[in-house]
Design a protein around this motif. Structure first.
Motif, PDB file in Angstrom:
ATOM      1  N   ILE A  86       0.844  -1.208   0.000  1.00 38.48           N
ATOM      2  CA  ILE A  86       0.000   0.000   0.000  1.00 38.48           C
ATOM      3  C   ILE A  86       0.873   1.250   0.000  1.00 38.48           C
ATOM      4  CG2 ILE A  86      -1.580   1.362   1.431  1.00 38.48           C
ATOM      5  CD1 ILE A  86      -2.821  -1.382   2.272  1.00 38.48           C
ATOM      6  N   ARG A  87       1.932   1.246   0.805  1.00 39.37           N
ATOM      7  CA  ARG A  87       2.845   2.388   0.856  1.00 39.37           C
ATOM      8  C   ARG A  87       3.446   2.658  -0.526  1.00 39.37           C
ATOM      9  NH1 ARG A  87       5.850   0.554   4.379  1.00 39.37           N
ATOM     10  NH2 ARG A  87       5.104   1.652   6.223  1.00 39.37           N
ATOM     11  N   GLN A  88       3.824   1.605  -1.205  1.00 44.72           N
ATOM     12  CA  GLN A  88       4.404   1.766  -2.537  1.00 44.72           C
ATOM     13  C   GLN A  88       3.397   2.378  -3.506  1.00 44.72           C
ATOM     14  OE1 GLN A  88       6.187  -1.923  -3.947  1.00 44.72           O
ATOM     15  NE2 GLN A  88       6.979  -2.359  -1.904  1.00 44.72           N
ATOM     16  N   ARG A  89       2.127   2.000  -3.394  1.00 45.57           N
ATOM     17  CA  ARG A  89       1.101   2.567  -4.278  1.00 45.57           C
ATOM     18  C   ARG A  89       0.926   4.066  -4.037  1.00 45.57           C
ATOM     19  NH1 ARG A  89       2.202  -2.549  -4.546  1.00 45.57           N
ATOM     20  NH2 ARG A  89       1.354  -3.484  -6.432  1.00 45.57           N
ATOM     21  N   PHE A  90       0.960   4.469  -2.777  1.00 47.48           N
ATOM     22  CA  PHE A  90       0.822   5.891  -2.468  1.00 47.48           C
ATOM     23  C   PHE A  90       2.028   6.683  -2.949  1.00 47.48           C
ATOM     24  CE2 PHE A  90      -2.523   4.774   0.672  1.00 47.48           C
ATOM     25  CZ  PHE A  90      -3.460   5.712   0.294  1.00 47.48           C
ATOM     26  N   GLU A  91       3.207   6.097  -2.815  1.00 47.80           N
ATOM     27  CA  GLU A  91       4.435   6.813  -3.176  1.00 47.80           C
ATOM     28  C   GLU A  91       4.520   7.090  -4.677  1.00 47.80           C
ATOM     29  OE1 GLU A  91       7.504   4.384  -1.494  1.00 47.80           O
ATOM     30  OE2 GLU A  91       7.276   5.235   0.514  1.00 47.80           O
ATOM     31  N   THR A  92       3.828   6.296  -5.479  1.00 48.62           N
ATOM     32  CA  THR A  92       3.877   6.504  -6.937  1.00 48.62           C
ATOM     33  C   THR A  92       2.580   7.107  -7.478  1.00 48.62           C
ATOM     34  OG1 THR A  92       3.121   4.223  -7.313  1.00 48.62           O
ATOM     35  CG2 THR A  92       5.504   4.596  -7.252  1.00 48.62           C
ATOM     36  N   ALA A  93       1.668   7.489  -6.579  1.00 54.46           N
ATOM     37  CA  ALA A  93       0.360   8.000  -7.022  1.00 54.46           C
ATOM     38  C   ALA A  93       0.419   9.472  -7.405  1.00 54.46           C
ATOM     39  CB  ALA A  93      -0.664   7.805  -5.908  1.00 54.46           C
ATOM     40  N   ASP A  94      -0.421   9.815  -8.356  1.00 49.77           N
ATOM     41  CA  ASP A  94      -0.548  11.204  -8.792  1.00 49.77           C
ATOM     42  C   ASP A  94      -1.743  11.826  -8.067  1.00 49.77           C
ATOM     43  OD1 ASP A  94      -0.370  13.592 -10.149  1.00 49.77           O
ATOM     44  OD2 ASP A  94      -1.438  12.854 -11.917  1.00 49.77           O
ATOM     45  N   GLY A  95      -1.568  12.108  -6.780  1.00 48.60           N
ATOM     46  CA  GLY A  95      -2.625  12.723  -5.993  1.00 48.60           C
ATOM     47  C   GLY A  95      -3.270  11.750  -5.009  1.00 48.60           C
ATOM     48  N   LEU A  96      -3.985  12.304  -4.050  1.00 48.14           N
ATOM     49  CA  LEU A  96      -4.556  11.510  -2.962  1.00 48.14           C
ATOM     50  C   LEU A  96      -5.617  10.523  -3.441  1.00 48.14           C
ATOM     51  CD1 LEU A  96      -4.907  10.725  -0.054  1.00 48.14           C
ATOM     52  CD2 LEU A  96      -6.277  12.796   0.312  1.00 48.14           C
ATOM     53  N   LEU A  97      -6.571  10.981  -4.262  1.00 51.95           N
ATOM     54  CA  LEU A  97      -7.620  10.068  -4.716  1.00 51.95           C
ATOM     55  C   LEU A  97      -7.050   8.919  -5.542  1.00 51.95           C
ATOM     56  CD1 LEU A  97     -10.627  12.386  -5.608  1.00 51.95           C
ATOM     57  CD2 LEU A  97     -10.590  10.556  -3.916  1.00 51.95           C
ATOM     58  N   ALA A  98      -6.059   9.225  -6.362  1.00 48.10           N
ATOM     59  CA  ALA A  98      -5.413   8.163  -7.146  1.00 48.10           C
ATOM     60  C   ALA A  98      -4.721   7.182  -6.209  1.00 48.10           C
ATOM     61  CB  ALA A  98      -4.407   8.763  -8.118  1.00 48.10           C
ATOM     62  N   GLY A  99      -4.080   7.693  -5.162  1.00 51.14           N
ATOM     63  CA  GLY A  99      -3.415   6.834  -4.190  1.00 51.14           C
ATOM     64  C   GLY A  99      -4.399   5.920  -3.480  1.00 51.14           C
ATOM     65  N   ILE A 100      -5.537   6.477  -3.082  1.00 50.64           N
ATOM     66  CA  ILE A 100      -6.571   5.671  -2.427  1.00 50.64           C
ATOM     67  C   ILE A 100      -7.067   4.586  -3.385  1.00 50.64           C
ATOM     68  CG2 ILE A 100      -8.935   5.706  -1.514  1.00 50.64           C
ATOM     69  CD1 ILE A 100      -8.291   8.502  -0.371  1.00 50.64           C
ATOM     70  N   HIS A 101      -7.316   4.969  -4.621  1.00 42.92           N
ATOM     71  CA  HIS A 101      -7.819   4.011  -5.619  1.00 42.92           C
ATOM     72  C   HIS A 101      -6.826   2.867  -5.815  1.00 42.92           C
ATOM     73  CE1 HIS A 101      -9.348   2.385  -9.414  1.00 42.92           C
ATOM     74  NE2 HIS A 101     -10.494   3.002  -9.133  1.00 42.92           N
ATOM     75  N   HIS A 102      -5.552   3.227  -6.034  1.00 42.53           N
ATOM     76  CA  HIS A 102      -4.521   2.199  -6.233  1.00 42.53           C
ATOM     77  C   HIS A 102      -4.403   1.297  -5.015  1.00 42.53           C
ATOM     78  CE1 HIS A 102      -3.584   4.146  -9.898  1.00 42.53           C
ATOM     79  NE2 HIS A 102      -2.738   5.046  -9.440  1.00 42.53           N
ATOM     80  N   ALA A 103      -4.483   1.885  -3.818  1.00 40.90           N
ATOM     81  CA  ALA A 103      -4.326   1.112  -2.579  1.00 40.90           C
ATOM     82  C   ALA A 103      -5.481   0.136  -2.375  1.00 40.90           C
ATOM     83  CB  ALA A 103      -4.214   2.059  -1.387  1.00 40.90           C
ATOM     84  N   VAL A 104      -6.699   0.570  -2.688  1.00 41.98           N
ATOM     85  CA  VAL A 104      -7.865  -0.312  -2.537  1.00 41.98           C
ATOM     86  C   VAL A 104      -7.781  -1.467  -3.536  1.00 41.98           C
ATOM     87  CG1 VAL A 104     -10.380  -0.484  -2.723  1.00 41.98           C
ATOM     88  CG2 VAL A 104      -9.354   1.492  -1.578  1.00 41.98           C
ATOM     89  N   VAL A 105      -7.446  -1.154  -4.784  1.00 36.95           N
ATOM     90  CA  VAL A 105      -7.313  -2.213  -5.793  1.00 36.95           C
ATOM     91  C   VAL A 105      -6.252  -3.222  -5.357  1.00 36.95           C
ATOM     92  CG1 VAL A 105      -6.540  -2.734  -8.151  1.00 36.95           C
ATOM     93  CG2 VAL A 105      -8.129  -0.845  -7.748  1.00 36.95           C
ATOM     94  N   TYR A 106      -5.102  -2.715  -4.939  1.00 37.85           N
ATOM     95  CA  TYR A 106      -4.009  -3.600  -4.506  1.00 37.85           C
ATOM     96  C   TYR A 106      -4.452  -4.478  -3.336  1.00 37.85           C
ATOM     97  CZ  TYR A 106       0.099  -5.133  -1.961  1.00 37.85           C
ATOM     98  OH  TYR A 106       0.998  -5.899  -1.278  1.00 37.85           O
ATOM     99  N   THR A 107      -5.087  -3.868  -2.339  1.00 34.93           N
ATOM    100  CA  THR A 107      -5.503  -4.611  -1.152  1.00 34.93           C
ATOM    101  C   THR A 107      -6.419  -5.768  -1.514  1.00 34.93           C
ATOM    102  OG1 THR A 107      -5.323  -2.644   0.256  1.00 34.93           O
ATOM    103  CG2 THR A 107      -6.721  -4.432   1.067  1.00 34.93           C
TER     104      THR A 107
END
Length: 199
Positions: free
Chosen positions: A74-95
């Protein structure tokens, strides 16, 4: 304690956790025997007890290590995200996707043997929920500095709980679940940032 001794102890603990993680999906907590963990790791049963104390502590340790792997992803998804909503989206998909691929989590969610592991994600899941929410809150503030610590904590806990709900009761694809979570969170984030709401 010497560095060599510490490394040896850490290696033993990892070997025991590996053995337990391999057995738990097929046997669940109830069917897990310390003697089988010991045999799989090539040590005595007493060694397993010396390291973890009891079966419940061993199962909890396996769950926390599995959670740590998720949190790192999840941390890795946030670190490469283009903004907060994108980070949340990537983190939920990954989880959700990673959970469906992980033998231990998949067993807890979908097999009779693993059914007694489910409380580690739900009714006894507080340590995992807390760790996930703390990590998320930290990432939220990095991506959106306008969030207060209180707002970030509230938003993070909400996202973690929504993600767990989608995980436990799977009715959508990972992407659809992430779409739903971000749709709910977008106006909340906007309100917290623009109005300076703290609670």
């Amino acid at each position: 304690m010497t560095s060599f001794t510490e490394r040896t102890k850490a290696s033993l603990r990892e070997a025991l956790l590996d053995a337990a993680a391999d057995l738990l999906p097929d046997r669940g907590h109830a069917g897990l025997r310390m003697a089988d963990v010991a045999a799989k790791a090539g040590v005595s049963r007493q060694t397993v007890y010396n390291e973890f104390g009891n079966k419940a502590a061993l199962t909890q340790a396996v769950a926390l290590r599995t959670a740590a792997e998720f949190l790192d992803g999840i941390r890795q998804r946030f670190e490469t995200a283009d903004g907060l909503l994108a980070g949340i989206h990537h983190a939920v998909v990954y989880t959700i996707e990673h959970a469906r691929e992980n033998r231990l989590v998949a067993a807890a969610l979908g097999t009779e043997a693993g059914e007694d592991l489910l409380p580690l994600l739900t009714s006894r899941g507080e340590p995992i929920l807390t760790a996930a929410a703390e990590l998320a809150a930290e990432q939220y503030r990095e991506l959106e500095p306008g969030l207060s610590p209180e707002a970030a904590a509230l938003l993070a806990e909400t996202v973690v709980r929504l993600s767990l709900s989608h995980l436990v009761l799977s009715t959508h694809s990972a992407a659809e679940a992430a779409d739903a979570v971000t749709a709910v969170m977008e106006p909340a984030i906007r309100q917290f940032v623009h109005n300076g709401v703290t609670r």
